[in-house]
Motif scaffolding. Sequence first.
Motif, short mmCIF file in Angstrom:
data_model
loop_
_atom_site.label_atom_id
_atom_site.label_comp_id
_atom_site.label_asym_id
_atom_site.label_seq_id
_atom_site.Cartn_x
_atom_site.Cartn_y
_atom_site.Cartn_z
N MET A 20 0.84 -1.20 0.00
CA MET A 20 0.00 0.00 0.00
C MET A 20 0.87 1.25 0.00
O MET A 20 0.72 2.14 -0.82
CB MET A 20 -0.92 -0.05 1.24
CG MET A 20 -2.07 0.93 1.18
SD MET A 20 -3.34 0.46 -0.04
CE MET A 20 -4.38 1.89 0.02
N GLU A 21 1.83 1.30 0.96
CA GLU A 21 2.72 2.47 1.07
C GLU A 21 3.50 2.66 -0.23
O GLU A 21 3.67 3.77 -0.72
CB GLU A 21 3.70 2.26 2.24
CG GLU A 21 3.10 2.59 3.60
CD GLU A 21 2.70 4.06 3.71
OE1 GLU A 21 3.52 4.94 3.40
OE2 GLU A 21 1.54 4.33 4.08
N ALA A 22 3.91 1.53 -0.79
CA ALA A 22 4.72 1.58 -2.01
C ALA A 22 3.90 2.09 -3.19
O ALA A 22 4.39 2.84 -4.02
CB ALA A 22 5.27 0.19 -2.33
N LEU A 23 2.66 1.70 -3.18
CA LEU A 23 1.78 2.12 -4.28
C LEU A 23 1.56 3.63 -4.27
O LEU A 23 1.51 4.27 -5.30
CB LEU A 23 0.43 1.41 -4.15
CG LEU A 23 0.21 0.16 -5.01
CD1 LEU A 23 -1.16 -0.41 -4.73
CD2 LEU A 23 0.39 0.46 -6.48
N LEU A 24 1.40 4.16 -3.08
CA LEU A 24 1.08 5.59 -2.96
C LEU A 24 2.30 6.37 -2.49
O LEU A 24 2.22 7.23 -1.61
CB LEU A 24 -0.09 5.77 -2.00
CG LEU A 24 -1.38 5.06 -2.39
CD1 LEU A 24 -2.41 5.20 -1.28
CD2 LEU A 24 -1.93 5.60 -3.70
N ILE A 25 3.43 6.06 -3.09
CA ILE A 25 4.71 6.59 -2.60
C ILE A 25 4.80 8.11 -2.61
O ILE A 25 5.37 8.73 -1.72
CB ILE A 25 5.88 5.96 -3.39
CG1 ILE A 25 7.21 6.18 -2.61
CG2 ILE A 25 6.00 6.50 -4.81
CD1 ILE A 25 8.23 5.11 -2.87
N ASN A 26 4.17 8.75 -3.59
CA ASN A 26 4.25 10.21 -3.70
C ASN A 26 3.16 10.97 -2.94
O ASN A 26 3.16 12.19 -2.91
CB ASN A 26 4.17 10.63 -5.17
CG ASN A 26 5.30 10.04 -5.97
OD1 ASN A 26 6.47 10.15 -5.59
ND2 ASN A 26 4.96 9.36 -7.06
N VAL A 27 2.22 10.20 -2.37
CA VAL A 27 1.08 10.87 -1.77
C VAL A 27 1.42 11.41 -0.40
O VAL A 27 1.79 10.67 0.50
CB VAL A 27 -0.14 9.91 -1.67
CG1 VAL A 27 -1.31 10.58 -0.98
CG2 VAL A 27 -0.54 9.42 -3.05
N ASP A 28 1.30 12.73 -0.28
CA ASP A 28 1.50 13.38 1.01
C ASP A 28 0.12 13.66 1.59
O ASP A 28 -0.59 14.55 1.11
CB ASP A 28 2.29 14.69 0.80
CG ASP A 28 2.52 15.44 2.10
OD1 ASP A 28 1.78 15.16 3.08
OD2 ASP A 28 3.40 16.31 2.12
N TRP A 29 -0.28 12.88 2.55
CA TRP A 29 -1.66 12.98 3.03
C TRP A 29 -1.97 14.32 3.66
O TRP A 29 -3.10 14.78 3.64
CB TRP A 29 -2.00 11.83 3.99
CG TRP A 29 -2.07 10.52 3.23
CD1 TRP A 29 -1.15 9.52 3.26
CD2 TRP A 29 -3.11 10.12 2.32
NE1 TRP A 29 -1.53 8.50 2.42
CE2 TRP A 29 -2.73 8.84 1.83
CE3 TRP A 29 -4.27 10.68 1.87
CZ2 TRP A 29 -3.51 8.14 0.93
CZ3 TRP A 29 -5.05 9.98 0.98
CH2 TRP A 29 -4.67 8.73 0.50
N TYR A 30 -0.95 14.96 4.22
CA TYR A 30 -1.17 16.30 4.79
C TYR A 30 -1.54 17.28 3.67
O TYR A 30 -2.51 18.04 3.78
CB TYR A 30 0.09 16.76 5.53
CG TYR A 30 -0.05 18.16 6.09
CD1 TYR A 30 -0.85 18.40 7.21
CD2 TYR A 30 0.61 19.23 5.49
CE1 TYR A 30 -0.98 19.68 7.70
CE2 TYR A 30 0.48 20.51 5.98
CZ TYR A 30 -0.32 20.74 7.09
OH TYR A 30 -0.45 22.00 7.57
N GLU A 31 -0.78 17.20 2.58
CA GLU A 31 -1.06 18.05 1.40
C GLU A 31 -2.47 17.80 0.89
O GLU A 31 -3.20 18.73 0.55
CB GLU A 31 -0.06 17.74 0.28
CG GLU A 31 1.30 18.38 0.44
CD GLU A 31 1.33 19.82 -0.06
OE1 GLU A 31 0.51 20.14 -0.95
OE2 GLU A 31 2.15 20.61 0.45
N ILE A 32 -2.80 16.52 0.81
CA ILE A 32 -4.13 16.15 0.32
C ILE A 32 -5.21 16.74 1.22
O ILE A 32 -6.22 17.29 0.77
CB ILE A 32 -4.29 14.60 0.27
CG1 ILE A 32 -3.29 13.98 -0.70
CG2 ILE A 32 -5.73 14.21 -0.05
CD1 ILE A 32 -3.74 13.87 -2.13
N GLY A 33 -4.97 16.66 2.52
CA GLY A 33 -5.93 17.19 3.50
C GLY A 33 -6.13 18.69 3.29
O GLY A 33 -7.25 19.19 3.24
N ILE A 34 -5.02 19.42 3.18
CA ILE A 34 -5.08 20.86 2.96
C ILE A 34 -5.85 21.16 1.66
O ILE A 34 -6.75 22.01 1.62
CB ILE A 34 -3.65 21.47 2.86
CG1 ILE A 34 -2.88 21.30 4.17
CG2 ILE A 34 -3.70 22.94 2.42
CD1 ILE A 34 -3.31 22.22 5.28
#
Lengths: 221, 356
Positions: free
Chosen positions: A1-15
Amino acid sequence: MEALLINVDWYEIGIATLETLLMLGGSLLFTVIFGLPLGVLLFLTGPKQLFQQKGFYAILSLITNILRSLPFIILLIVMIPVTVMITGTSLGVAGAIPPLVVGATPFFARLVETALREVDRGIIEATQAMGATTKQIIFNALLPEARPGIIAATTVTAITLVSYTAMAGVVGAGGLGDLAIRFGYQRFQTDVMVVTVLLLLVLVQILQSVGDRLVVHYSRK
Amino acid sequence: MSVESRPGAGILFFGKPKVIPVIKFHQVHKAYKTEGRMIPALQPCDLEIPAGQIYGLIGHSGAGKSTLLRLINRLEEPSGGRIEVAGQEVTSLQAEGLRAFRRQVGMIFQHFNLLSSKTVAENVAMPLKLAGQMSSSAIADKVASLIKRVGLEEHANKYPAQLSGGQKQRVGIARALSTDPKILLCDEATSALDPQTTGQVLQLLAEINRDLGLTLVLITHEMDVIRRICDQVAVLDAGFIVEQGPVAEVFLHPQHPTTKRFVQEAEQIDEQELHADFAQVEGRILRLTFHGQTTYEPLLGRVAREAGVDFTILSGRIDRIREVPYGQLIVAFNGGELEQAMELLSASDVHLEVMR
């Protein structure tokens, strides 16, 4: 899972999600505030209506059409001086809301005009026969009768605004669409693209189903 | 001898003594502007509608009846002429005066025109709420009694979409009565209803006229509606009032071709069939019209015996005009003393018309 979404910054997504919601909420509120009276005015002055005003309607109609035919991205840039006058800044969420409102208001007003035209003319006539004032006809008959149509118009406008917000990145307003373009598209981060698009999809789904439910709730036909 | 020329006929058969007109039209006319041209909808007409009566306006679509009705509460502005309703000059009323006046005139519609977003009770309450002169509790009481009057107690909290056509029109009637109007305008009130429901709604309207002394003006394209509840009728054709008078007179002795056509439609008379029947019989063919008590008398047999004539009935109808019975028979007489038979019939208040 982590490897799949390697570029995803969840904080950025939240903002970004928060920014999208803020832009949507703020612009929808003002779009309804300005668009509803404009729609009523278009309806009343329209052909064969209560206050038929050929010249006035033609001008109003033309302005509405011009604003509707302007691509939103252009409007966003053209509006910068006006936006600065209103909000003090042309940047961020505050900088995006005025162009969003200007872009969506004519669209919403047209939908409101159409919803009002759907109201049976006989109802207006019956209300007139009761000795109603024009104000009473609008508030006690036209708007209640057109309520399901106006709610549907609000739903369609909200969803249109969601797609407009994607362009608001141009003035640095952020939001999910901006994230999808900057990271997903321009940096080839497919995982970010997928996540943001999924979130937008969920948002649109929620808006549509809430809108549909409200329409059903208020429809008595 | 015609029915209406008999002394006392008015009192006996037309139900009500002559009364003062509540609606007066003086040379009222109306034309619409369409694509730069003026299209006349109503030609200059004079009309007097007596208080407390049920006045019918009949005409085909486009005859001007709908325009005429809407001129009464000025939903249509007249192009000229003077309209007086209940002593008020309607044509000169300004905005506020017009609104106050409209509250004294109820109106019901072919397609009911109820607000779909409001319940039955809310619809009935609407004119009172708009007038803004009564407290909510007074309005609630009044609405409850009106809903009871039209027999919809169990449906007060339903929405119009949940009601049948007849029930919707009852809501329309209750709503129109809420401001205690003096006049009720009925715009094709039963045209969208099935025959049974039509009967019930007409009965309710007749009751309202009788119990509340309301003047009713109704428009229709069905002579049957006129026959069943109207006191007076005006026939409209291409914007002209071509015939008017008491229903019995107009219905039994129509003069204008349009009126005749309406009556034939109502009576389901087929001219061609009738003339085919004529070819099958000998002698003099008469149309006999009975109105009132005469309808029940054993006249034909008595006349046949006394004058020694034979008779064949070719067509006939016995019915009522409002409450009053009437009969219309087409009879062929043969042999005997025809002159005497005709005199006997005339002497018994039967109107005679020679058909052949």
